[in-house]
Scaffold this motif. Sequence first.
Motif, PDB file in Angstrom:
ATOM      1  N   LEU A  56       0.823  -1.211   0.000  1.00 19.17           N
ATOM      2  CA  LEU A  56       0.000   0.000   0.000  1.00 19.17           C
ATOM      3  C   LEU A  56       0.858   1.262   0.000  1.00 19.17           C
ATOM      4  CD1 LEU A  56      -2.852   1.299   0.360  1.00 19.17           C
ATOM      5  CD2 LEU A  56      -2.529   1.030   2.813  1.00 19.17           C
ATOM      6  N   THR A  65      -2.834   1.221  -5.203  1.00 21.01           N
ATOM      7  CA  THR A  65      -3.232   1.576  -3.840  1.00 21.01           C
ATOM      8  C   THR A  65      -4.549   0.901  -3.497  1.00 21.01           C
ATOM      9  OG1 THR A  65      -2.095   3.715  -3.906  1.00 21.01           O
ATOM     10  CG2 THR A  65      -3.866   3.469  -2.304  1.00 21.01           C
ATOM     11  N   TRP A  69      -5.172  -1.985  -0.818  1.00 18.00           N
ATOM     12  CA  TRP A  69      -6.132  -1.612   0.216  1.00 18.00           C
ATOM     13  C   TRP A  69      -7.183  -2.711   0.378  1.00 18.00           C
ATOM     14  CZ3 TRP A  69      -6.568   4.287   0.490  1.00 18.00           C
ATOM     15  CH2 TRP A  69      -6.887   4.680   1.786  1.00 18.00           C
ATOM     16  N   ASP A 104     -15.015   1.954   0.502  1.00 19.89           N
ATOM     17  CA  ASP A 104     -14.416   1.626  -0.790  1.00 19.89           C
ATOM     18  C   ASP A 104     -15.294   2.059  -1.960  1.00 19.89           C
ATOM     19  OD1 ASP A 104     -12.232   0.598   0.441  1.00 19.89           O
ATOM     20  OD2 ASP A 104     -12.857  -1.497   0.297  1.00 19.89           O
ATOM     21  N   CYS A 195     -10.375   6.169   2.976  1.00 21.57           N
ATOM     22  CA  CYS A 195      -9.470   6.307   4.126  1.00 21.57           C
ATOM     23  C   CYS A 195     -10.252   6.245   5.445  1.00 21.57           C
ATOM     24  CB  CYS A 195      -8.718   7.631   4.042  1.00 21.57           C
ATOM     25  SG  CYS A 195      -7.714   7.832   2.561  1.00 21.57           S
ATOM     26  N   LYS A 198     -11.114   2.527   6.243  1.00 21.76           N
ATOM     27  CA  LYS A 198      -9.987   1.685   6.647  1.00 21.76           C
ATOM     28  C   LYS A 198      -9.401   2.102   7.996  1.00 21.76           C
ATOM     29  CE  LYS A 198      -9.385  -1.405   3.382  1.00 21.76           C
ATOM     30  NZ  LYS A 198     -10.618  -1.151   2.650  1.00 21.76           N
TER      31      LYS A 198
END
Length: 222
Positions: A56, A65, A69, A104, A195, A198
């Motif tokens: 990542l 990425t 991810w 996502d 972001c 995660k």
Amino acid sequence: IALAVHLFSLGYLAEEAAGTVIDREVLLQGQPLSRPGRQGLYFAYLSAFCFAMLGLVQSGSLFLTFVFWELVGATSFLLIGFYHERAAAGAAAVKAFVYNRGGDAGFLIGLSILLTYTGTLSYADLNPHSEHPGLFDLIRGSDGEMRIDLDDQLQRTVVFTHRDDTDWLDRASGTHRLMPYGLLVTAGLGIVAGCLGKSAQFPLQGWLPDAMAGPTPVSALI
């Protein structure tokens, strides 16, 4: 940090090295669950998680990425649900998976917008004037629009222009494309949504407390 977690796991999950493990938190017909030890499987999941994290931070494009991810999400699911015989662990793994898919979805929207308007997801191409191109350098210092120039060799160059850059707007042609600033912000917000999922930040933080159902070293690594 990952090395420390691996070393700690050797002791914390030492019982998993045994041929048979008695899980007293799961009762079958009033008796504790007896199952084979799976220390090797645990370290396979843990190492895959570290591999995904290293990929990542080393990836050179938004596409890679996203790929790494997703691998982080998959290995998180497996680690959180390591004690999948326990109802709480299974539910926690599913909850983390669903929350991350929500983030996502925003990430995919951001990728789609950038790819549609720029034709590239490479950090170097999207940040041609940056010394260290990366994810969060895409919109830094820009308060206008993005254009994509094609030179004589048809090499793409992404250039940020201000809203009052009328000279460029007047000479726009087939080799120049205009990306509305609103879409650039939308793409950025979409990537930020990934972001948030995660890293378990508001409003997608609900999965993190339940993730404690996995082995303690997993929580430390995540």
